[in-house]
Design a protein around this motif. Structure first.
Motif, PDB file in Angstrom:
ATOM      1  N   PRO A 207       0.800  -1.237   0.000  1.00 56.37           N
ATOM      2  CA  PRO A 207       0.000   0.000   0.000  1.00 56.37           C
ATOM      3  C   PRO A 207       0.824   1.274   0.000  1.00 56.37           C
ATOM      4  CG  PRO A 207      -0.079  -1.066   2.157  1.00 56.37           C
ATOM      5  CD  PRO A 207       0.568  -2.039   1.219  1.00 56.37           C
ATOM      6  N   TYR A 208       2.106   1.191   0.311  1.00 59.29           N
ATOM      7  CA  TYR A 208       2.931   2.407   0.308  1.00 59.29           C
ATOM      8  C   TYR A 208       3.023   3.021  -1.081  1.00 59.29           C
ATOM      9  CZ  TYR A 208       6.820  -0.226  -1.771  1.00 59.29           C
ATOM     10  OH  TYR A 208       7.609  -0.964  -2.627  1.00 59.29           O
ATOM     11  N   HIS A 209       2.713   2.230  -2.123  1.00 58.11           N
ATOM     12  CA  HIS A 209       2.769   2.735  -3.497  1.00 58.11           C
ATOM     13  C   HIS A 209       1.940   4.002  -3.685  1.00 58.11           C
ATOM     14  CE1 HIS A 209       5.124  -0.031  -5.763  1.00 58.11           C
ATOM     15  NE2 HIS A 209       4.384  -1.084  -5.531  1.00 58.11           N
ATOM     16  N   VAL A 210       0.788   4.056  -3.040  1.00 58.29           N
ATOM     17  CA  VAL A 210      -0.133   5.167  -3.295  1.00 58.29           C
ATOM     18  C   VAL A 210       0.017   6.288  -2.289  1.00 58.29           C
ATOM     19  CG1 VAL A 210      -1.783   3.556  -4.305  1.00 58.29           C
ATOM     20  CG2 VAL A 210      -2.035   4.246  -1.929  1.00 58.29           C
ATOM     21  N   CYS A 211       0.964   6.153  -1.377  1.00 62.25           N
ATOM     22  CA  CYS A 211       1.150   7.182  -0.346  1.00 62.25           C
ATOM     23  C   CYS A 211       2.051   8.289  -0.897  1.00 62.25           C
ATOM     24  CB  CYS A 211       1.750   6.562   0.911  1.00 62.25           C
ATOM     25  SG  CYS A 211       1.820   7.688   2.307  1.00 62.25           S
ATOM     26  N   THR A 212       1.505   9.046  -1.820  1.00 62.35           N
ATOM     27  CA  THR A 212       2.266  10.130  -2.426  1.00 62.35           C
ATOM     28  C   THR A 212       2.084  11.415  -1.632  1.00 62.35           C
ATOM     29  OG1 THR A 212       0.421  10.514  -3.935  1.00 62.35           O
ATOM     30  CG2 THR A 212       2.200   9.105  -4.727  1.00 62.35           C
ATOM     31  N   GLY A 213       2.899  12.392  -1.915  1.00 66.78           N
ATOM     32  CA  GLY A 213       3.062  13.535  -1.043  1.00 66.78           C
ATOM     33  C   GLY A 213       1.966  14.556  -0.908  1.00 66.78           C
TER      34      GLY A 213
END
Length: 550
Positions: free
Chosen positions: A200-206
């Motif tokens: 899920p870290y893939h979609v944790c954009t800034g």
């Protein structure tokens, strides 16, 4: 300690946060102060619109501060007339520049218990801060992600934006039917709100993300040396710490201007790739160059060498470094720092073997000498621990990683007859256990069982044709080949396998880089010489398919 949160919440399995029940918007009393950190370089007008929307939030003013970090703007940014009461502009710390440096500057000054990162070209809905902050009142190990759509910037005044946001209608000032949806939101929808996401870290954009302040600082903040993709790299380190990623689509926002990928996608991808290749080992697709050394290894191999002879240790270390997974580091655990200093008999030294080992391995960058094992190998995603008397087989690590990747289990335990257990830990599972208060090492396995699952396997499944499964047996008496990866070990009840290729990529089961498959495996391709039952693909090819690219 069984994997539940310290405040009595039920355990969260992988990233399935379904057990959590956040309060309804407007039907609860917030208590945690929020610091909104906005890195900015130029763009005064867009910043004015962002601050105007923040001035109309439902989150209480006395619990919200806004820190705009001016990253070298010319002319310097100014605070507009319409802004939240707790807003101020600070300059980025001298000696650095860039988004990461600016965010770190703001985080160091922040007084809030919750840090909310927000871009300087975002117009957020009135519930945005409240929607994300409500989750952090439930537990400390959560990272929340807001929604966003991209629009061509219309001509707007801060007053008009403030009025529309306060009225609860972004549609009044933006034609959202023409807005470009974020690709991350498509991934969120496809994976049941990230509940079924493998990474899920893939979609944790800034542009809009929040977390507890201690979580931000525990992983070292954002890396200022990463000039592109710094948000993804930061999110990866958060994942290895064991956090749970929660997207909240009620925290709506409009991003002014189209994404950079629309202008020159190829150049953007090329700019990001080297940063992520070195720092995110799970991106196997980016580590294709054979013989390379990477900043963050894929696996840490831990060997306790007390009482072992130098030759035995050399054999074990060589086996670890020369296997089919090559981006490996080895940690040799012994009382190195307690070796006596000063004059001593060289040949008659009672610590003769340890001193020889220290000299032999102390200058190899791939080998680390440590007095004890650290609680977590983060940011390295896997850690193997095994007896020094049983060296790893050529593809043992590859087989073990394939096993835990198949069903996303957090711990694999293999019984080596006569030698004890060998284990492979998933770092994010260990990190979750520590976040939930498990004592290291006594309670970690029980916590992992509750949150990620534990697998058990037999030696012949991971050392299929060597003496390792039966210490003392001659090498000329190999064990039968192991079964294929999908039956390589027995999962705990209730564990199920899921597959989720990374955004915009398809898994390529027959190809990996220097640290995994790109051709035959095993010594001179022996392992791939025999076809697998029921098809032409060999056993090792199917094992490699289980270790997918992100």
């Amino acid at each position: 300690m069984t994997g539940g949160a310290a405040n009595g919440l039920p355990p969260i399995r992988h990233n399935d946060y379904s057990p959590l029940r956040p309060p309804e918007i407007g039907a609860w009393d917030p208590s945690l102060p929020v610091s909104v950190i906005i890195p900015a370089h130029g763009g005064q007008h867009r910043l004015d619109l962002t601050l105007a929307s923040l001035a109309a939030q439902t989150y209480p003013d006395h619990l919200m501060e806004v820190i705009v970090v001016d990253d070298g703007s010319e002319p310097p940014l100014r605070l507009p007339e319409i802004a939240p009461p707790g807003a101020r502009i600070v300059t980025a710390d001298p000696g650095g520049w860039g988004i990461a440096h600016a965010v770190n500057t703001g985080a160091a000054l922040a007084e809030g218990r919750i840090l909310q990162r927000l871009d300087a070209d975002m117009v957020v809905c009135r519930e945005h801060i409240e929607a994300l902050a409500r989750w952090h009142h439930l537990a400390e190990h959560l990272v929340t992600i807001g929604a966003k759509k991209f629009v061509e910037e219309p001509r707007l005044t801060p007053g008009r934006v403030h009025e529309a946001v306060r009225a609860g209608s972004l549609e009044e000032i933006f034609d959202l039917s023409e807005a470009l949806p974020s690709s991350t939101e498509q991934t969120i929808a496809r994976t049941d709100g990230l509940r079924a996401s493998r990474n899920p870290y893939h979609v944790c954009t800034g542009p809009t993300v929040s977390m507890r302040r201690e979580t931000f600082h525990a992983v070292g903040g954002i890396d200022p040396d990463v000039l592109r993709g710094e948000d993804t790299e930061f999110a990866y380190r958060l994942a290895q710490r064991g956090v749970v990623f929660i997207p909240d689509m009620t925290a709506g926002a409009v991003h002014l201007g189209l994404p950079a990928q629309r202008r020159d996608r190829q150049r953007v991808v090329r700019a990001v790739a080297p940063y992520l290749a070195h720092r995110i080992p799970l991106r196997r697709d980016l580590r294709k160059d054979r013989g390379r050394r990477w900043l963050v290894p894929y696996v840490e191999v831990v060997l306790h060498v007390g009482g072992a002879g130098q030759e035995q240790v050399r054999e074990a270390v060589n086996a670890a470094l020369e296997g089919s997974v090559t981006d490996v580091t080895v940690t040799l655990v012994a009382p190195w720092s307690r070796l006596p200093r000063g004059r001593r008999p060289v040949l008659g030294d009672p610590d003769f073997e340890l001193r020889l080992m220290r000299e032999h391995f102390g200058h190899d960058e791939r080998v680390r000498l440590a007095d004890e094992v650290s609680p977590t190998p983060a940011p390295t995603p896997f850690r193997y621990t095994g007896p020094i008397s049983v060296p790893l087989g050529h593809d043992s690590l590859e087989r073990m990683i394939a096993a835990v990747q198949e069903d996303r289990s957090g711990l694999l335990t293999v019984d080596l007859p006569g030698a004890g257990p060998a284990t492979l830990e998933r770092t994010e599972a260990v990190g979750r256990a520590l976040l939930l208060g498990a004592r290291y090492p006594q309670e970690v396995a029980a916590s992992i069982k509750a949150t990620h699952g534990v697998r058990h396997g037999e030696a012949k499944e991971f050392w299929p044709s060597s003496r390792a499964a039966r210490p003392g047996a001659p090498e000329s008496a190999p064990l039968p080949d192991a079964p294929a990866a999908r039956t390589v070990a027995r999962p705990e009840p209730g564990t199920k396998a899921t597959r989720e290729p990374g955004p915009g990529r398809k898994a390529d089961p027959g190809r990996r880089g220097p640290n995994g498959p790109s051709g035959p495996s095993g010594p001179r391709g022996q392992e791939s010489a025999s076809p697998a039952p029921g098809g032409s693909r060999s056993l090792i090819d199917r094992l490699r398919a289980a270790i997918r690219p992100e």
